[in-house]
Enzyme design. Structure first.
Site, PDB file in Angstrom:
ATOM      1  N   CYS A   1      17.312   8.185 138.512  1.00 15.75           N
ATOM      2  CA  CYS A   1      17.216   9.092 137.143  1.00 15.75           C
ATOM      3  C   CYS A   1      16.206   9.810 136.955  1.00 15.75           C
ATOM      4  O   CYS A   1      15.081   9.624 137.226  1.00 15.75           O
ATOM      5  CB  CYS A   1      17.481   7.980 136.269  1.00 15.75           C
ATOM      6  SG  CYS A   1      17.508   8.782 134.423  1.00 15.75           S
TER       7      CYS A   1
ATOM      8  N   HIS B   1      27.126   7.448 134.491  1.00 21.08           N
ATOM      9  CA  HIS B   1      25.539   7.037 134.478  1.00 21.08           C
ATOM     10  C   HIS B   1      25.069   8.192 133.452  1.00 21.08           C
ATOM     11  O   HIS B   1      24.592   7.768 132.423  1.00 21.08           O
ATOM     12  CB  HIS B   1      24.845   7.520 135.920  1.00 21.08           C
ATOM     13  CG  HIS B   1      23.392   7.617 135.980  1.00 21.08           C
ATOM     14  ND1 HIS B   1      22.492   6.956 136.423  1.00 21.08           N
ATOM     15  CD2 HIS B   1      22.531   8.549 135.045  1.00 21.08           C
ATOM     16  CE1 HIS B   1      21.509   7.397 135.994  1.00 21.08           C
ATOM     17  NE2 HIS B   1      21.381   8.450 135.377  1.00 21.08           N
ATOM     18  N   GLU B   2      25.750   9.566 133.426  1.00 18.64           N
ATOM     19  CA  GLU B   2      25.427  10.436 132.297  1.00 18.64           C
ATOM     20  C   GLU B   2      25.843   9.891 131.127  1.00 18.64           C
ATOM     21  O   GLU B   2      25.402  10.085 129.893  1.00 18.64           O
ATOM     22  CB  GLU B   2      25.910  11.839 132.661  1.00 18.64           C
ATOM     23  CG  GLU B   2      25.510  12.233 134.140  1.00 18.64           C
ATOM     24  CD  GLU B   2      24.022  12.129 134.214  1.00 18.64           C
ATOM     25  OE1 GLU B   2      23.167  11.886 135.351  1.00 18.64           O
ATOM     26  OE2 GLU B   2      23.064  12.152 133.277  1.00 18.64           O
TER      27      GLU B   2
ATOM     28  N   HIS C   1      23.690   7.700 129.229  1.00 23.36           N
ATOM     29  CA  HIS C   1      22.525   8.310 128.511  1.00 23.36           C
ATOM     30  C   HIS C   1      22.896   8.707 127.171  1.00 23.36           C
ATOM     31  O   HIS C   1      21.802   8.663 126.276  1.00 23.36           O
ATOM     32  CB  HIS C   1      22.149   9.525 129.210  1.00 23.36           C
ATOM     33  CG  HIS C   1      21.164   9.254 130.549  1.00 23.36           C
ATOM     34  ND1 HIS C   1      19.883   8.814 130.242  1.00 23.36           N
ATOM     35  CD2 HIS C   1      21.377   9.744 131.716  1.00 23.36           C
ATOM     36  CE1 HIS C   1      19.359   8.731 131.700  1.00 23.36           C
ATOM     37  NE2 HIS C   1      20.378   9.285 132.398  1.00 23.36           N
TER      38      HIS C   1
HETATM   39  C1  LIG Z   1      17.129   4.190 144.263  1.00 20.82           C
HETATM   40  N1  LIG Z   1      17.840   4.823 145.316  1.00 20.82           N
HETATM   41  C2  LIG Z   1      18.436   6.124 144.983  1.00 20.82           C
HETATM   42  O1  LIG Z   1      18.057   6.672 144.034  1.00 20.82           O
HETATM   43  C3  LIG Z   1      19.130   6.556 146.113  1.00 20.82           C
HETATM   44  C4  LIG Z   1      18.703   6.674 147.394  1.00 20.82           C
HETATM   45  C5  LIG Z   1      19.500   7.125 148.500  1.00 20.82           C
HETATM   46  C6  LIG Z   1      20.705   7.752 148.335  1.00 20.82           C
HETATM   47  C7  LIG Z   1      21.282   7.662 146.841  1.00 20.82           C
HETATM   48  C8  LIG Z   1      22.698   8.047 146.720  1.00 20.82           C
HETATM   49  C9  LIG Z   1      20.533   7.221 145.910  1.00 20.82           C
HETATM   50  N2  LIG Z   1      20.957   7.133 144.564  1.00 20.82           N
HETATM   51  C10 LIG Z   1      21.066   8.414 143.949  1.00 20.82           C
HETATM   52  N3  LIG Z   1      20.810   9.450 144.533  1.00 20.82           N
HETATM   53  C11 LIG Z   1      21.040  10.631 143.744  1.00 20.82           C
HETATM   54  N4  LIG Z   1      20.811  11.940 144.330  1.00 20.82           N
HETATM   55  C12 LIG Z   1      20.611  12.041 145.590  1.00 20.82           C
HETATM   56  C13 LIG Z   1      19.713  13.015 146.156  1.00 20.82           C
HETATM   57  N5  LIG Z   1      20.519  14.295 145.670  1.00 20.82           N
HETATM   58  C14 LIG Z   1      19.886  15.596 146.124  1.00 20.82           C
HETATM   59  C15 LIG Z   1      18.453  15.701 146.178  1.00 20.82           C
HETATM   60  C16 LIG Z   1      17.927  16.985 146.895  1.00 20.82           C
HETATM   61  C17 LIG Z   1      18.818  17.976 146.873  1.00 20.82           C
HETATM   62  C18 LIG Z   1      20.452  18.109 146.587  1.00 20.82           C
HETATM   63  C19 LIG Z   1      20.747  16.720 146.103  1.00 20.82           C
HETATM   64 CL1  LIG Z   1      22.484  16.595 145.777  1.00 20.82          CL
HETATM   65  C20 LIG Z   1      20.660  14.053 144.097  1.00 20.82           C
HETATM   66  C21 LIG Z   1      21.211  13.073 143.771  1.00 20.82           C
HETATM   67  N6  LIG Z   1      21.375  10.580 142.482  1.00 20.82           N
HETATM   68  C22 LIG Z   1      21.764   9.284 141.824  1.00 20.82           C
HETATM   69  N7  LIG Z   1      22.070   9.199 140.461  1.00 20.82           N
HETATM   70  C23 LIG Z   1      22.548   8.095 140.085  1.00 20.82           C
HETATM   71  S1  LIG Z   1      24.030   8.752 139.070  1.00 20.82           S
HETATM   72  C24 LIG Z   1      23.045  10.102 138.766  1.00 20.82           C
HETATM   73  C25 LIG Z   1      22.529  10.755 139.890  1.00 20.82           C
HETATM   74  C26 LIG Z   1      21.328  11.437 139.738  1.00 20.82           C
HETATM   75  O2  LIG Z   1      21.620  12.740 139.777  1.00 20.82           O
HETATM   76  N8  LIG Z   1      20.194  11.100 139.599  1.00 20.82           N
HETATM   77  C27 LIG Z   1      18.880  11.993 139.248  1.00 20.82           C
HETATM   78  N9  LIG Z   1      21.490   8.239 142.780  1.00 20.82           N
HETATM   79 NI    NI Z   2      19.791   9.596 134.584  1.00 20.51          NI
END
Ligand SMILES: CNC(=O)c1cccc(C)c1Nc1nc(N2CCN(c3ccccc3Cl)CC2)nc(N2CSC[C@H]2C(=O)NC)n1
Ligand code: NI
Length: 196
Positions: A123, A166-167, A170
């Site tokens: 997050c 998730h959103e 929030h």
């Molecule tokens: C603790 N392990 C982890 O975090 C985790 C670890 C591994 C894989 C996942 C899949 C995990 N999990 C997770 N990874 C993401 N991203 C992966 C990277 N990506 C991204 C990053 C950079 C450029 C483009 C992009 Cl696309 C952005 C999004 N996002 C979310 N969430 C939870 S729901 C809302 C969403 C969110 O936007 N969070 C900021 N979870």
């Molecule tokens: Ni969040």
């Protein structure tokens, strides 16, 4: 012709995003009414643009942005029920899996089956790794309004379903780790779908 004087240029960066401990993240956000104010319209655009920038390697590096696929207005200290989502396609150049700015989003029905991301959740408002399965509904039906106030109803599954839940959390003052089993973070019941 009236020249619309646009005040200074604004964009959302990591400095705009409030972090855990800020009270706004634990508030119940208020519904938006239509027609939207100029600010509410612009905020929706700015939130979506943040996600686009955060996923662009050049811009993300230049602006020191953490990558995100979802953002909720309370995260930029605006306690209103609006979220932006941009879930890129698995293939490099494909269409996004899900993209939009949703006003007053609401889960109107959901699957009995639960699901979680195999890698856990992150997050933008939480500057630490909190390991564990964040158990959510596998599939949801979401009712929401678009920026014109038009009502929509969509069914989501897999990654987009997790992100929208998730959103929406929030908007209700819920953070992802509230949904991790404190005793055993990786405990999951029979039938829970683990999304890799
Ligand atoms: C603790 N392990 C982890 O975090 C985790 C670890 C591994 C894989 C996942 C899949 C995990 N999990 C997770 N990874 C993401 N991203 C992966 C990277 N990506 C991204 C990053 C950079 C450029 C483009 C992009 Cl696309 C952005 C999004 N996002 C979310 N969430 C939870 S729901 C809302 C969403 C969110 O936007 N969070 C900021 N979870
Ligand atoms: Ni969040």
């Amino acid at each position: 012709m009236e020249i619309q004087e646009r005040s200074g240029f604004f964009m959302i960066t990591m400095d705009t995003i409030i972090r855990e401990g800020h009270p706004t993240l634990r508030e119940i956000a208020k519904e938006v009414t239509f027609p939207l104010t100029e600010q509410e319209q612009q905020l929706g655009k700015d939130m979506f643009e943040f996600l686009v920038n955060s996923q662009d390697p050049i811009k993300a590096e230049e602006l020191h942005l953490r990558g995100g696929v979802g953002l909720a207005a309370p995260q930029v200290n605006v306690s209103k029920r609006m979220i932006a989502v941009l879930v890129p396609s698995e293939q490099e150049d494909g269409e996004p899996e899900f993209a939009g700015v949703l006003y007053n989003p609401k889960i109107v029905s959901h699957s009995v089956q639960d699901a979680c991301l195999g890698d856990g959740e992150g997050c933008l408002s939480v500057d630490r790794d909190v390991p564990g399965y964040v158990v959510r509904h596998a599939r949801v039906t979401i009712a929401y309004q678009d920026e014109t106030g038009a009502a929509h109803k969509i069914r989501l599954k897999n990654y987009p379903s997790i992100v929208v839940q998730h959103e929406i959390d929030h908007l209700n003052g819920v953070l992802f780790y509230d949904r991790i089993n404190a005793d055993n973070p990786f405990a999951i019941k029979e039938g829970v779908l683990v999304l890799e």
